[in-house]
Design a protein around this motif. Structure first.
Motif, PDB file in Angstrom:
ATOM      1  N   UNK A  67     -27.587  11.287  -4.819  1.00  0.00           N
ATOM      2  CA  UNK A  67     -28.313  11.605  -5.751  1.00  0.00           C
ATOM      3  C   UNK A  67     -28.801  13.206  -5.340  1.00  0.00           C
ATOM      4  N   UNK A  68     -29.175  13.959  -6.755  1.00  0.00           N
ATOM      5  CA  UNK A  68     -29.910  15.089  -6.654  1.00  0.00           C
ATOM      6  C   UNK A  68     -30.409  15.359  -7.799  1.00  0.00           C
ATOM      7  N   UNK A  69     -31.666  15.960  -8.047  1.00  0.00           N
ATOM      8  CA  UNK A  69     -32.329  16.059  -9.442  1.00  0.00           C
ATOM      9  C   UNK A  69     -31.196  16.745 -10.410  1.00  0.00           C
ATOM     10  N   UNK A  70     -31.306  16.114 -11.468  1.00  0.00           N
ATOM     11  CA  UNK A  70     -30.469  16.696 -12.683  1.00  0.00           C
ATOM     12  C   UNK A  70     -31.135  16.329 -14.019  1.00  0.00           C
ATOM     13  N   UNK A  71     -31.094  17.569 -14.609  1.00  0.00           N
ATOM     14  CA  UNK A  71     -31.724  17.177 -15.973  1.00  0.00           C
ATOM     15  C   UNK A  71     -30.456  16.743 -17.115  1.00  0.00           C
ATOM     16  N   UNK A  72     -30.673  16.303 -18.492  1.00  0.00           N
ATOM     17  CA  UNK A  72     -29.739  15.882 -19.280  1.00  0.00           C
ATOM     18  C   UNK A  72     -28.342  16.789 -19.183  1.00  0.00           C
ATOM     19  N   UNK A  73     -28.750  18.157 -19.524  1.00  0.00           N
ATOM     20  CA  UNK A  73     -27.710  18.992 -19.514  1.00  0.00           C
ATOM     21  C   UNK A  73     -26.809  19.138 -18.455  1.00  0.00           C
TER      22      UNK A  73
END
Length: 704
Positions: A202-208
């Protein structure tokens, strides 16, 4: 002498291990030959996989006609009662079902309500169907589009949805395993070695970012692609000036949702935890989002069902998608917030490998003709593959029971810690029994742990069912390799066998039996509510009543040897399945029996355990292997002191002060009394007999 005393414990250990194998198949080659008479011939059982090849005579030589197996050997999925349904399945070399029969089950709705006929008729519907088809259980709500569906429907059973779905999953999971291992459906790969999704990715990611990383993948079908697929069928649509062929027919986004890199970014933390709580270990949650003029579910789709238009295959085999019915909001871009979005589950026993491509397909169906309408369907491939950095390659020892033990590692660790603590307390009880309050708090806390964790959560209730099933398993000559697939029971039986040699029956009956814990906790609550003390039968009547459990044990064991059907009825003398396995969610006669025994316990303390329990009777007989007389006694015990005998709720102390270890539940009350200067009569008497020296005061000595 020691060897003679150890023999029952050794026999118990062997019987316990065999009992754990009781959830294995019951068929032999001879019995199978009766099911498949000539011209069929049953071959020798496979050495690596529990299947039998069946042959059919073709001119002068036999030809392989398929494989026959029992579902419980390959996919022991617990039924509604907690016990797996066992099916006899025959599969031909192309993956078609030659035969499907119910060998055994413990589903309450078919045993106590509808009768077994509907269940048998349900299983018969699989004959002639193939593993290459998407077989679904239909219902009145979901079959409106079945003629244009990508699925093949069979009729369900009203009021037994859960049970028939479990049968369906057991059948497909076991048959898929055989097809992969023996019919070449796995393209040469080992079906028992599956990759695992990384939990640390896991690492923070947005939709793009998710799209760029390939964690969310997009597939677009234009109207022109669809029309070309239907060319020449008579159902083509002519494009008007305002409807160009390059417009979007459907735009589909696919994602492997229970990969933390996807799920934790698309769901809130509460939604992520909710998702994990809705799927079992090994299950797969797949997200589908659609925009455009077409979608992947039909108008008649209901929540919790399987989609008619969207299917999933891996290799040559279909895998069932079922809607998880999740309402947790997704973190989607504004353009997709009104799109159709569903989360589907694929159960672990289906054998989905997250490291291999997932071949989704979308079915589009059109009609032509007015009176006798004809349906024309086309399937469009929607490929998806989880990025390689999100999966962990399988290890060579990930097969079989080792994988099961790994998945329950934390439960086993908790159990091991609790058993170690109990062993220390029973071996060195002095600190615990130092004060009545300390002993009461420890015992109550441990009984709560036994009831809630061992019983209701981990389903670790040992039962006479293990013994009766062991008799049947040994009589059938089955392999004991299956025993390791139930790690909680293995650990508990091993500990019980050890403690029988050291302390006797009481360790299990007094501390580790969830139903026994339920009774004792109920009695504590009743006492605090002011109910009167328990009845105490005269010792002669008590001794006669305690013989009843041996008669119950004898009846159950004899029936186990001669009549499996009557054995299922006889073992219901134990309320364990009703009170612990099913949490009292069962037909009223069983609930009345279990509840009545709990209420009886409020009047006649642990009446079932002392007078009726067949497992307790068996453990008492095997408890003669006990090596220690571990409860301390004094010369005054019984002559004249009767304190411990009168305080013993189990009436396990004779008038002469001797402990009847076979009836002792190891509650430690008599140990606490024995060590207490305030409660033990001999110690109190000795204190009063002390000579206290009298010394003259200083002023008197001076005057003298």
């Amino acid at each position: 002498m020691i060897r003679r005393r150890l023999l029952p414990a050794v026999l118990l250990a062997g019987l316990a291990l065999a009992a754990l194998a009781a959830q294995a198949g019951v068929m032999t080659r001879a019995t199978l030959q009766r099911h498949f008479p000539p011209p069929w011939t049953v071959g020798e059982k496979d050495a690596q996989l529990p299947v039998w090849p069946i042959f059919k005579q073709d001119m002068t030589s036999p030809v392989l006609a398929g494989y026959v197996f029992e579902s419980i050997d390959l996919a022991p999925i617990p039924g509604f009662s907690g016990t797996p349904i066992n099916l006899l399945v025959a599969l031909d070399p192309k993956g078609a079902f030659l035969d499907v029969r119910v060998l055994s089950h413990h589903e309450p709705v078919f045993l106590e309500g509808l009768g077994e006929g509907p269940l048998f008729r349900f299983a018969e519907q699989y004959k002639g169907l193939s593993l290459r088809q998407n077989i679904k259980i239909g219902s009145n709500a979901n079959r409106g589009e079945q003629h244009g569906s990508a699925n093949v429907y069979i009729d369900g059973v009203a009021k037994a949805t859960a049970s028939v779905r479990i049968l369906h999953q057991s059948l497909l999971a076991s048959a898929l395993r055989v097809a992969r291992a023996r019919l070449g459906f796995a393209a040469g790969s080992d079906p028992a070695l599956l990759a695992r999704v990384r939990r640390d990715g896991f690492r923070p990611m947005d939709w793009d970012a998710l799209m760029k990383a390939g964690l969310v993948q997009r597939v677009r079908l234009s109207r022109g692609q669809v029309e070309r697929a239907f060319a020449g069928t008579g159902v083509e649509e002519a494009g008007g000036a305002g409807e160009p062929f390059d417009e979007t027919f459907i735009e589909l986004y696919l994602a492997y949702l229970n990969a933390p890199a996807v799920g934790r970014n698309l769901l809130s933390e509460a939604g992520w935890q909710h998702l994990l709580g809705r799927i079992d270990e090994g299950d797969h949650a797949l997200l589908a989002i659609a925009t455009g003029r077409y979608t992947f579910v039909g108008d008649s789709f209901v929540r919790g069902a399987v989609p008619d238009r969207l299917t999933l295959r891996q290799g040559d085999l279909p895998l069932e998608l079922r809607d998880l019915d999740l309402d947790d909001p997704l973190r989607l871009p504004a353009a997709l917030r009104r799109a159709d979005a569903k989360v589907f589950r694929v159960i672990g026993p289906a054998g989905l490998d997250p490291a291999r491509p997932l071949d989704f397909a979308l079915r589009v169906t059109r009609e032509k003709g007015m009176l006798y309408g004809e349906r024309v369907s086309r399937d469009f491939a929607l490929p998806y593959r989880l990025p390689a950095d999100q999966v962990i390659a399988p290890e060579s020892d990930a097969k079989g029971w080792l994988a099961v033990w790994r998945t329950r590692a934390w439960e086993l660790a908790v159990l091991a810690g609790a058993l170690a603590l109990l062993a220390v307390v029973l071996a060195r009880p002095r600190w615990i029994v130092a004060t009545p309050g300390r002993l009461a708090r420890f015992r109550t806390g441990y009984l709560v742990f036994t009831l809630v964790f061992i019983g209701w959560f981990a389903q670790g209730q040992l039962s006479i069912v293990h013994v009766t099933a062991a008799i049947q398993a040994l009589a059938a000559g089955r392999s004991l390799g299956f025993l390791l697939y139930d790690p909680m029971s293995v650990a508990l039986w091993a500990f019980v066998a050890l403690t029988l040699v050291v302390w006797g029956r009481g360790t299990f009956c007094g501390w580790l039996c969830p139903f026994g814990a339920l009774q004792e906790l109920a009695a504590q609550i009743a006492r605090r509510a002011g109910l009167r003390k328990h009845l105490r039968p005269h010792r002669d009547l008590d001794a006669r009543l305690k013989r009843l459990k041996y008669a119950v044990l004898a009846v159950v064991l004899v029936l186990a040897a001669v009549s499996p059907a009557w054995t299922d009825r006889a073992v219901e003398v134990e309320p364990f399945k009703t009170a612990i396995t099913l949490n009292f969610v069962r037909a009223w006669p069983f609930v009345a029996w279990a509840g009545g025994l709990v209420l009886l316990n409020l009047v006649l303390y642990k009446g079932f355990c002392r007078y009726l329990c067949p497992l307790g009777a068996g453990l008492k007989l095997l408890g003669h292997a006990r090596l220690l007389k571990w409860i301390p006694r004094r010369a005054e015990c019984g002559t004249p002191c009767q304190t411990c005998r009168h305080r013993c709720e189990y009436q396990a102390i004779k008038p002469d002060g001797a402990i009847v270890y076979g009836e002792c539940f190891q509650c430690l009350d008599c140990v606490a009394i024995h060590d207490s200067p305030q409660r033990c009569a001999p110690l109190i008497a000795r204190g009063r007999q002390r000579v206290i020296p009298v010394h003259a005061a200083a002023a008197v000595r001076s005057a003298a």
